[in-house]
Design a protein around this motif. Structure first.
Motif, short mmCIF file in Angstrom:
data_model
loop_
_atom_site.label_atom_id
_atom_site.label_comp_id
_atom_site.label_asym_id
_atom_site.label_seq_id
_atom_site.Cartn_x
_atom_site.Cartn_y
_atom_site.Cartn_z
N ILE A 237 -44.79 45.59 79.46
CA ILE A 237 -45.95 44.53 79.58
C ILE A 237 -46.58 44.89 81.14
CG2 ILE A 237 -46.37 42.29 80.03
CD1 ILE A 237 -44.04 41.59 78.19
N LEU A 238 -47.68 45.53 81.16
CA LEU A 238 -48.28 45.86 82.35
C LEU A 238 -49.70 45.20 82.61
CD1 LEU A 238 -47.97 49.69 82.05
CD2 LEU A 238 -46.74 48.19 83.34
N GLY A 239 -49.94 44.56 83.48
CA GLY A 239 -51.24 43.84 83.80
C GLY A 239 -51.09 42.57 84.55
N GLY A 240 -52.25 41.78 84.37
CA GLY A 240 -52.33 40.52 85.31
C GLY A 240 -51.75 39.39 84.38
N THR A 241 -51.84 38.25 85.17
CA THR A 241 -51.47 36.85 84.41
C THR A 241 -52.44 35.81 84.41
OG1 THR A 241 -50.33 36.03 86.38
CG2 THR A 241 -49.03 37.37 84.94
N SER B 242 -55.48 47.35 92.83
CA SER B 242 -56.32 47.89 94.08
C SER B 242 -57.59 47.72 93.47
CB SER B 242 -56.03 49.25 94.32
OG SER B 242 -54.40 49.29 94.58
N ASN B 243 -57.93 47.26 92.29
CA ASN B 243 -59.17 47.01 91.65
C ASN B 243 -59.79 48.48 91.43
OD1 ASN B 243 -61.33 45.47 90.61
ND2 ASN B 243 -62.48 45.75 92.65
N ARG B 244 -59.13 49.39 91.10
CA ARG B 244 -59.37 50.46 90.64
C ARG B 244 -59.13 50.87 89.36
NH1 ARG B 244 -56.46 54.81 95.03
NH2 ARG B 244 -57.31 53.80 96.90
N ASN B 245 -59.95 51.87 88.48
CA ASN B 245 -59.49 52.02 87.03
C ASN B 245 -58.32 52.97 86.86
OD1 ASN B 245 -61.65 50.77 85.95
ND2 ASN B 245 -63.23 52.42 86.48
N PRO B 246 -57.24 52.34 86.22
CA PRO B 246 -56.17 53.40 85.97
C PRO B 246 -56.49 54.61 85.19
CG PRO B 246 -55.65 50.84 85.54
CD PRO B 246 -57.02 51.13 85.68
N ASP B 247 -55.67 55.47 85.30
CA ASP B 247 -55.82 56.93 84.62
C ASP B 247 -55.85 56.71 83.21
OD1 ASP B 247 -56.42 58.18 87.03
OD2 ASP B 247 -54.16 58.81 87.44
N ILE B 248 -55.02 55.89 82.85
CA ILE B 248 -54.69 55.51 81.27
C ILE B 248 -55.19 54.21 80.65
CG2 ILE B 248 -53.01 57.25 80.91
CD1 ILE B 248 -51.12 54.65 81.16
N PRO B 249 -55.85 54.03 79.76
CA PRO B 249 -56.09 52.57 79.47
C PRO B 249 -54.99 51.81 79.21
CG PRO B 249 -56.44 54.25 77.47
CD PRO B 249 -56.29 54.85 78.73
N LEU B 250 -55.16 50.31 79.61
CA LEU B 250 -53.92 49.54 79.59
C LEU B 250 -54.10 48.34 78.38
CD1 LEU B 250 -53.35 48.59 83.39
CD2 LEU B 250 -52.52 50.39 81.79
N THR B 251 -54.91 48.98 77.45
CA THR B 251 -55.37 48.31 76.10
C THR B 251 -53.92 48.10 75.34
OG1 THR B 251 -57.19 49.45 76.10
CG2 THR B 251 -56.75 48.38 74.28
N GLY B 252 -53.61 46.75 75.11
CA GLY B 252 -52.53 46.55 74.08
C GLY B 252 -51.34 46.16 75.00
N LEU B 253 -51.18 46.71 76.37
CA LEU B 253 -50.03 46.62 77.20
C LEU B 253 -50.02 45.08 77.94
CD1 LEU B 253 -50.17 50.23 78.59
CD2 LEU B 253 -48.77 49.42 76.67
N GLY B 254 -51.05 44.30 77.87
CA GLY B 254 -50.99 43.17 78.62
C GLY B 254 -50.24 41.97 78.10
N ILE B 255 -49.90 40.99 78.76
CA ILE B 255 -49.18 39.88 78.03
C ILE B 255 -50.03 39.12 76.97
CG2 ILE B 255 -49.99 38.16 79.90
CD1 ILE B 255 -47.04 36.83 79.76
N GLU B 256 -51.36 39.29 77.21
CA GLU B 256 -52.22 38.71 76.24
C GLU B 256 -52.00 39.09 74.96
OE1 GLU B 256 -54.12 42.22 77.63
OE2 GLU B 256 -53.12 40.64 78.63
N ARG B 257 -51.45 40.18 74.46
CA ARG B 257 -51.05 40.59 73.32
C ARG B 257 -50.11 39.55 72.48
NH1 ARG B 257 -47.96 44.34 75.97
NH2 ARG B 257 -45.79 44.87 75.01
N PHE B 258 -49.34 38.90 73.14
CA PHE B 258 -48.34 38.01 72.88
C PHE B 258 -48.82 36.63 72.17
CE2 PHE B 258 -45.85 41.12 74.89
CZ PHE B 258 -45.18 41.68 73.96
N LYS B 259 -50.29 36.45 72.72
CA LYS B 259 -50.59 34.80 72.72
C LYS B 259 -51.48 34.87 71.31
CE LYS B 259 -50.80 34.13 77.60
NZ LYS B 259 -51.65 34.12 78.82
N ARG B 260 -51.73 35.84 70.62
CA ARG B 260 -52.79 35.93 69.56
C ARG B 260 -52.24 35.19 68.32
NH1 ARG B 260 -54.14 42.52 70.36
NH2 ARG B 260 -55.39 42.24 72.34
N THR B 261 -50.92 35.10 68.37
CA THR B 261 -50.31 34.39 67.25
C THR B 261 -49.01 33.67 67.65
OG1 THR B 261 -49.11 34.85 65.24
CG2 THR B 261 -49.13 36.59 66.70
N LEU B 262 -48.55 32.88 66.96
CA LEU B 262 -47.23 31.96 67.12
C LEU B 262 -45.86 33.02 67.28
CD1 LEU B 262 -45.80 29.32 67.45
CD2 LEU B 262 -45.48 29.38 65.11
N LEU B 263 -46.21 34.27 66.34
CA LEU B 263 -45.21 35.06 66.49
C LEU B 263 -45.38 36.40 67.38
CD1 LEU B 263 -44.17 35.25 62.66
CD2 LEU B 263 -43.11 33.86 64.38
#
Length: 421
Positions: A365-369, A400-421
């Motif tokens: 889990i990488l990212g903001g909250t 640091s408000n920079r673009n990471p070298d790799i996309p963080l798509t699918g790595l944030g905590i928000e991926r667990f909020k899309r469904t009850l499970l």
């Protein structure tokens, strides 16, 4: 900015380094007397992108049912009333499909391959010596069914850019001659030449000193008691040594991250998975391997760290305790000496256990909250050492408000909020 990093394991310490490189003032808080004293202390020692296969896959539920109640099982679930485990388990089961496993494999490999490159760059830049080996990682199989599974995983990982190939039994012996002394059946396997091994604790200790020499403040023996917030932003970290204020805050507390974040209304689906390790003194013996190995049939890994052979493995879901039942300890010893009977002094064996922070999809889990200045870098499971530098550099760039070298798509905590499970 002034950034507070919570946790001084390999994840928090690497994050502190990259934040420092981005020009920030950094303070690291940890309850232990020094860095790398918990999960990073005596782990398997492998930088193993090849080991990124998600735990949650179509075969896992059947294996878990088969292993229930077996003290010698590679993956042991101790059944008890545990709401945290129950909620985590529902999410885990939802990821046990081929389609989801493929998605989750790509996410894990994305971080692992990038992190491996970052580690090499950092090692070269600072001249770090932590008993590392660049001989690759050999994955051995004990039967044809397991070999077929490894071959399928190898093919899939190649599609995602990993340099990994299948090998015959004879090639396994050529890559690691010490296997010729083994009493275990070996039918073949796979080899990942770009993977590595090394002592995570030594690396973290060395990097800690570099951080200190360049101005990072480490507050050891300091227990975090809470986090205060106001109007959608974190205002301070509360500790038993007083409060610490900063502009941004990063949680790198491994399995303990959910406990700290829950009072903030952040439900982090990370569960502690206990793993065991033993360290064997190889002095005077010629039967220990030089190449790092994975023996997935018993969920164990082997790494040569200087004069020691580190053997780590098994997985145990049993909450936050670190108890080491004698039968589980003996299992590690028996399997290690079955594979490498002349590896070292049996009387020298040292035991250790640590809690690995596992997510339901085996990706970190990488990212903001929901708080504008609070970030998380946790949930790396068994690949914390593997993913440490890459996840640290990526989260440092994000803060640091920079673009990471790799996309963080699918790595944030928000991926667990899309469904009850």
């Amino acid at each position: 900015m002034h950034v507070v990093v919570m946790g001084a394991g390999v994840i928090g310490t690497t994050a502190a380094w990259y934040l420092l490189q981005n020009g920030h003032q950094v303070t690291v808080i940890d309850r232990q007397h020094a860095s790398a004293q918990e999960t990073s202390f005596a782990n398997g020692g492998q930088i193993s992108a090849c080991h990124a296969t998600p735990w949650a896959n179509a075969d896992t539920p059947g294996h878990i049912l088969k292993w229930l109640g077996r003290e010698e099982a590679p993956l042991l679930v101790r059944i008890r009333f545990d709401p945290q485990l129950f909620a985590w388990g529902l999410r885990f089961l939802r990821n046990c499909t081929d389609a989801r496993a493929r998605i989750n494999l790509e996410k894990a490999l994305r971080v692992a391959i990038y992190s491996r490159d970052c580690l090499r760059d950092l090692r070269t830049e600072l001249g770090l010596d932590y008993d590392h080996s660049e001989r690759g990682i050999l994955h051995i199989c004990r039967d044809e069914r397991e070999l077929a599974s490894v071959a399928a995983a190898t093919d899939q990982m190649q599609q995602f850019g990993l340099n990994r190939r299948t090998v015959t039994a004879e090639e396994c012996y050529e890559i690691e001659p010490a296997l010729r002394q083994s009493t275990a059946p070996i039918v073949g396997g796979s080899y990942t030449p770009d993977d590595e091994s090394g002592d995570a604790r030594k690396f973290t200790e060395l990097l800690t000193q570099y951080c200190i020499d360049r101005g990072v403040t480490f507050k050891f023996n300091t227990r975090i008691t809470g986090i205060t917030h106001d109007q959608g932003k974190i205002t301070a970290v509360q500790t038993d040594e007083g409060e610490v204020k900063a502009d941004a805050y990063l949680v790198c507390l491994g399995s303990y991250s959910p406990l700290l974040l829950k009072p903030l209304g952040i439900n982090l689906p990370v569960y502690p998975c206990k793993g065991y390790s033993i360290s064997i003194d190889t002095t005077g013996h010629n039967g220990a391997p030089q190449t790092a190995l994975i023996d997935d049939s018993v969920k164990m890994v082997y790494s040569r760290l200087g004069a020691q052979l580190r053997v780590a493995g098994t997985a145990e879901l049993d909450g936050y305790n670190l108890r080491m039942p004698p039968r589980r300890k003996q299992l590690i010893v028996n399997k290690a000496l079955e594979l490498f009977p002349n590896s070292g002094d049996r009387d020298s064996i040292e035991f250790w256990a640590g809690l690995r922070p596992v997510t339901p999809d085996s990706a970190p889990i990488l990212g903001g909250t929901k708080y504008g200045n609070l970030y998380v870098n946790t949930g790396h499971g068994t690949l914390g050492w593997t993913m440490s530098c890459g996840s640290a550099k990526a989260i440092a760039d994000l803060i640091s408000n920079r673009n990471p070298d790799i996309p963080l798509t699918g790595l944030g905590i928000e991926r667990f909020k899309r469904t009850l499970l």
